[in-house]
Scaffold this active site. Structure first.
Site, PDB file in Angstrom:
ATOM      1  N   PRO A  77      -5.748  77.349  18.207  1.00 57.85           N
ATOM      2  CA  PRO A  77      -4.550  77.926  18.852  1.00 57.85           C
ATOM      3  C   PRO A  77      -4.827  79.103  19.781  1.00 57.85           C
ATOM      4  O   PRO A  77      -3.982  79.422  20.607  1.00 57.85           O
ATOM      5  CB  PRO A  77      -3.702  78.398  17.651  1.00 57.85           C
ATOM      6  CG  PRO A  77      -4.708  78.666  16.576  1.00 57.85           C
ATOM      7  CD  PRO A  77      -5.777  77.629  16.748  1.00 57.85           C
ATOM      8  N   ARG A 128     -10.515  79.710  13.544  1.00 56.50           N
ATOM      9  CA  ARG A 128     -11.786  80.148  12.947  1.00 56.50           C
ATOM     10  C   ARG A 128     -11.565  81.359  12.040  1.00 56.50           C
ATOM     11  O   ARG A 128     -12.284  81.587  11.095  1.00 56.50           O
ATOM     12  CB  ARG A 128     -12.771  80.537  14.058  1.00 56.50           C
ATOM     13  CG  ARG A 128     -13.823  79.508  14.330  1.00 56.50           C
ATOM     14  CD  ARG A 128     -14.818  79.924  15.385  1.00 56.50           C
ATOM     15  NE  ARG A 128     -14.289  80.733  16.444  1.00 56.50           N
ATOM     16  CZ  ARG A 128     -14.566  82.006  16.650  1.00 56.50           C
ATOM     17  NH1 ARG A 128     -15.371  82.651  15.839  1.00 56.50           N
ATOM     18  NH2 ARG A 128     -14.039  82.652  17.675  1.00 56.50           N
ATOM     19  N   LYS A 159     -17.548  76.125  29.788  1.00 57.66           N
ATOM     20  CA  LYS A 159     -17.510  74.779  29.213  1.00 57.66           C
ATOM     21  C   LYS A 159     -18.786  74.479  28.431  1.00 57.66           C
ATOM     22  O   LYS A 159     -19.886  74.756  28.907  1.00 57.66           O
ATOM     23  CB  LYS A 159     -17.299  73.745  30.328  1.00 57.66           C
ATOM     24  CG  LYS A 159     -17.088  72.349  29.800  1.00 57.66           C
ATOM     25  CD  LYS A 159     -16.428  71.441  30.801  1.00 57.66           C
ATOM     26  CE  LYS A 159     -16.228  70.040  30.263  1.00 57.66           C
ATOM     27  NZ  LYS A 159     -15.439  69.997  29.011  1.00 57.66           N
ATOM     28  N   HIS A 206     -16.528  72.445  36.757  1.00 53.90           N
ATOM     29  CA  HIS A 206     -15.742  73.147  35.735  1.00 53.90           C
ATOM     30  C   HIS A 206     -16.108  74.621  35.673  1.00 53.90           C
ATOM     31  O   HIS A 206     -17.161  75.034  36.151  1.00 53.90           O
ATOM     32  CB  HIS A 206     -15.981  72.517  34.354  1.00 53.90           C
ATOM     33  CG  HIS A 206     -15.207  71.253  34.130  1.00 53.90           C
ATOM     34  ND1 HIS A 206     -15.654  70.032  34.575  1.00 53.90           N
ATOM     35  CD2 HIS A 206     -14.001  71.032  33.528  1.00 53.90           C
ATOM     36  CE1 HIS A 206     -14.763  69.102  34.245  1.00 53.90           C
ATOM     37  NE2 HIS A 206     -13.755  69.685  33.616  1.00 53.90           N
ATOM     38  N   GLY A 233     -15.996  65.197  29.615  1.00 54.45           N
ATOM     39  CA  GLY A 233     -15.437  63.963  29.054  1.00 54.45           C
ATOM     40  C   GLY A 233     -14.847  63.095  30.151  1.00 54.45           C
ATOM     41  O   GLY A 233     -14.959  61.865  30.115  1.00 54.45           O
TER      42      GLY A 233
HETATM   43  N1  LIG Z   1      -8.400  66.499  27.260  1.00 54.44           N
HETATM   44  C1  LIG Z   1      -8.095  67.407  28.173  1.00 54.44           C
HETATM   45  O1  LIG Z   1      -7.253  67.199  29.069  1.00 54.44           O
HETATM   46  C2  LIG Z   1      -8.751  68.745  28.101  1.00 54.44           C
HETATM   47  C3  LIG Z   1      -9.717  68.935  27.177  1.00 54.44           C
HETATM   48  N2  LIG Z   1     -10.341  70.141  27.089  1.00 54.44           N
HETATM   49  C4  LIG Z   1     -11.282  70.250  25.991  1.00 54.44           C
HETATM   50  O2  LIG Z   1     -10.615  70.939  24.934  1.00 54.44           O
HETATM   51  C5  LIG Z   1     -11.545  71.720  24.200  1.00 54.44           C
HETATM   52  C6  LIG Z   1     -11.075  73.167  24.187  1.00 54.44           C
HETATM   53  O3  LIG Z   1     -11.122  73.679  25.487  1.00 54.44           O
HETATM   54  P1  LIG Z   1     -10.757  75.193  25.798  1.00 54.44           P
HETATM   55  O4  LIG Z   1      -9.409  75.513  25.254  1.00 54.44           O
HETATM   56  O5  LIG Z   1     -11.039  75.405  27.223  1.00 54.44           O
HETATM   57  O6  LIG Z   1     -11.878  75.938  24.939  1.00 54.44           O
HETATM   58  P2  LIG Z   1     -11.820  77.384  24.258  1.00 54.44           P
HETATM   59  O7  LIG Z   1     -13.228  77.770  23.998  1.00 54.44           O
HETATM   60  O8  LIG Z   1     -10.972  78.303  25.068  1.00 54.44           O
HETATM   61  O9  LIG Z   1     -11.064  77.109  22.896  1.00 54.44           O
HETATM   62  C7  LIG Z   1     -11.660  76.502  21.781  1.00 54.44           C
HETATM   63  C8  LIG Z   1     -11.034  77.124  20.565  1.00 54.44           C
HETATM   64  O10 LIG Z   1     -11.529  76.452  19.410  1.00 54.44           O
HETATM   65  C9  LIG Z   1     -11.595  77.430  18.398  1.00 54.44           C
HETATM   66  N3  LIG Z   1     -12.456  77.035  17.291  1.00 54.44           N
HETATM   67  C10 LIG Z   1     -13.805  77.042  17.219  1.00 54.44           C
HETATM   68  N4  LIG Z   1     -14.196  76.697  15.987  1.00 54.44           N
HETATM   69  C11 LIG Z   1     -13.061  76.460  15.269  1.00 54.44           C
HETATM   70  C12 LIG Z   1     -12.799  76.094  13.922  1.00 54.44           C
HETATM   71  N5  LIG Z   1     -13.791  75.901  13.048  1.00 54.44           N
HETATM   72  N6  LIG Z   1     -11.525  75.938  13.539  1.00 54.44           N
HETATM   73  C13 LIG Z   1     -10.524  76.128  14.394  1.00 54.44           C
HETATM   74  N7  LIG Z   1     -10.690  76.516  15.670  1.00 54.44           N
HETATM   75  C14 LIG Z   1     -11.958  76.672  16.098  1.00 54.44           C
HETATM   76  C15 LIG Z   1     -12.145  78.669  19.102  1.00 54.44           C
HETATM   77  O11 LIG Z   1     -11.854  79.833  18.341  1.00 54.44           O
HETATM   78  C16 LIG Z   1     -11.368  78.618  20.406  1.00 54.44           C
HETATM   79  O12 LIG Z   1     -10.167  79.371  20.299  1.00 54.44           O
HETATM   80  C17 LIG Z   1     -12.898  71.495  24.878  1.00 54.44           C
HETATM   81  O13 LIG Z   1     -13.593  70.480  24.199  1.00 54.44           O
HETATM   82  C18 LIG Z   1     -12.535  71.020  26.278  1.00 54.44           C
HETATM   83  O14 LIG Z   1     -13.524  70.227  26.848  1.00 54.44           O
HETATM   84  C19 LIG Z   1     -10.017  71.163  27.893  1.00 54.44           C
HETATM   85  C20 LIG Z   1      -9.083  71.027  28.866  1.00 54.44           C
HETATM   86  C21 LIG Z   1      -8.370  69.788  29.063  1.00 54.44           C
HETATM   87  O1  LIG Z   2     -13.378  71.935  29.298  1.00 50.61           O
HETATM   88  C1  LIG Z   2     -12.477  71.764  30.152  1.00 50.61           C
HETATM   89  O2  LIG Z   2     -11.956  72.713  30.745  1.00 50.61           O
HETATM   90  C2  LIG Z   2     -12.006  70.393  30.417  1.00 50.61           C
HETATM   91  N1  LIG Z   2     -12.462  69.435  29.673  1.00 50.61           N
HETATM   92  C3  LIG Z   2     -12.118  68.060  29.781  1.00 50.61           C
HETATM   93  C4  LIG Z   2     -13.340  67.256  30.165  1.00 50.61           C
HETATM   94  O3  LIG Z   2     -14.421  67.515  29.621  1.00 50.61           O
HETATM   95  O4  LIG Z   2     -13.214  66.339  30.972  1.00 50.61           O
HETATM   96  C5  LIG Z   2     -10.913  67.831  30.641  1.00 50.61           C
HETATM   97  C6  LIG Z   2     -10.820  68.708  31.838  1.00 50.61           C
HETATM   98  O5  LIG Z   2     -11.773  68.295  32.753  1.00 50.61           O
HETATM   99  C7  LIG Z   2     -10.991  70.177  31.454  1.00 50.61           C
END
Ligand SMILES: NC(=O)C1=CN([C@@H]2O[C@H](COP(=O)(O)OP(=O)(O)OC[C@H]3O[C@@H](n4cnc5c(N)ncnc54)[C@H](O)[C@@H]3O)[C@@H](O)[C@H]2O)C=CC1
Ligand SMILES: O=C(O)C1=N[C@H](C(=O)O)C[C@H](O)C1
EC number: 1.17.1.8
Length: 266
Positions: free
Chosen positions: A11, A37, A159, A155, A165
């Site tokens: 969150p 976490r 990242k 990105h 992905g």
């Molecule tokens: N599918 C999509 O459209 C998108 C996917 N992503 C993906 O989403 C994921 C998160 O991206 P962001 O928010 O940018 O990363 P971020 O690093 O800002 O957030 C990740 C969060 O996970 C938390 N975390 C780590 N270990 C944890 C645990 N054991 N339990 C609970 N929380 C834990 C961290 O404290 C952090 O707040 C990445 O894998 C990214 O590639 C990001 C943007 C778009």
């Molecule tokens: O980590 C990101 O920011 C994003 N991750 C996803 C990916 O790995 O494709 C989606 C988007 O590109 C943002």
């Protein structure tokens, strides 16, 4: 519409904060817990200043799933944690919506099997943005006509996974319709290792990481005397939220694992 009870993992992350806003603003979504976490025993309202969200925070997914009645787990964490959360959610009968990227092919197969054994839906979406889904679909269409293609994904520099992905999913979609081919000169040599990027089924994938970027991708096609470039840009993380909303609603109606929103959006 029936209320959907949601657990959100991650969150305080860049995506997690947007997802909290989405849940708070969606009448038929109810945040029943968050998995973080840290901050065990505290409430989301104390952490993020969203007074509407009175949900408890857990640091242990299993404890959370045992104590809280939920319909959907939204995971926006890291590849290592996300795969554990997704598996546990399925085991406890909670439907996962996974935005976390970096899962391996073996992870996907294992989760697919678990989802069908349990007979409950699971959505794993490498990209939730509608424009990115279209970019992938258009790239697959174009690959029927242009077999020479390179993917450049760009990105932010926080990242963890490379390629993204989205980049990997684009290569997978293209390889479904394109004959396997080694591109470039047959005697091409890398003077610096990595100069030609990674390859997936002969498709070159290049990952750029820079501060200031959010999430961007170009798919470049080359033919005789012409080229085609398909580009998508996410300028903020709100761009992903309509896809998260659609996934939470859809996962309630399916009983298998769906990998990629292109399988849901007509
Ligand atoms: N599918 C999509 O459209 C998108 C996917 N992503 C993906 O989403 C994921 C998160 O991206 P962001 O928010 O940018 O990363 P971020 O690093 O800002 O957030 C990740 C969060 O996970 C938390 N975390 C780590 N270990 C944890 C645990 N054991 N339990 C609970 N929380 C834990 C961290 O404290 C952090 O707040 C990445 O894998 C990214 O590639 C990001 C943007 C778009
Ligand atoms: O980590 C990101 O920011 C994003 N991750 C996803 C990916 O790995 O494709 C989606 C988007 O590109 C943002």
């Amino acid at each position: 519409m029936n209320t959907i009870r949601v657990i959100l993992a991650g969150p305080r992350g860049r995506m997690g904060i947007e997802a909290l806003r989405l849940i708070a603003d969606t009448e038929h979504f109810e945040l029943v817990a968050a998995v973080d976490r840290i901050h065990e025993g505290k409430y989301i309202s104390e952490i993020e200043g969203l007074p509407k969200l009175q949900a408890p925070i857990y640091t242990d997914i299993e404890k959370c799933l045992k104590e809280v009645k939920a319909d959907v787990l939204v995971d926006l964490t890291t590849p290592e944690i996300g795969r554990v959360h997704t598996k546990k959610a399925l085991e406890y009968g909670v439907r996962p919506v996974v935005g976390t990227t970096g899962f391996s092919e073996e992870d996907l197969q294992e989760l697919k099997q678990l989802s069908s054994e349990k007979g409950i839906g699971c959505i794993i979406a490498p990209n939730f943005a509608i424009g990115a889904i279209l970019m992938m679909k258009f790239s697959q269409m174009a690959a029927k006509y242009f077999s020479d293609v390179e993917i450049i994904e760009l990105h932010h520099d926080n990242k963890l996974d490379a390629p993204s992905g989205t980049g990997l999913k684009t290569a997978e979609l293209i390889s479904e319709v394109r004959e396997t081919k080694k591109q470039g000169h047959p005697e091409e040599k890398e003077i610096l290792i990595g100069a030609r990027g990674a390859t997936y089924d002969g498709i070159h994938l290049h990952s750029v990481r820079l501060p200031g970027l959010i999430a961007h991708q170009e798919v470049l096609f080359g033919g005789f005397g012409e080229s085609l470039k398909i580009r998508h840009d996410s300028y903020n993380r709100a761009s992903f939220m309509s896809g998260v909303k659609l996934s939470v609603e859809t996962v309630m109606k399916i009983d298998v694992l769906v990998y990629g929103l292109e399988n849901i959006i007509e």
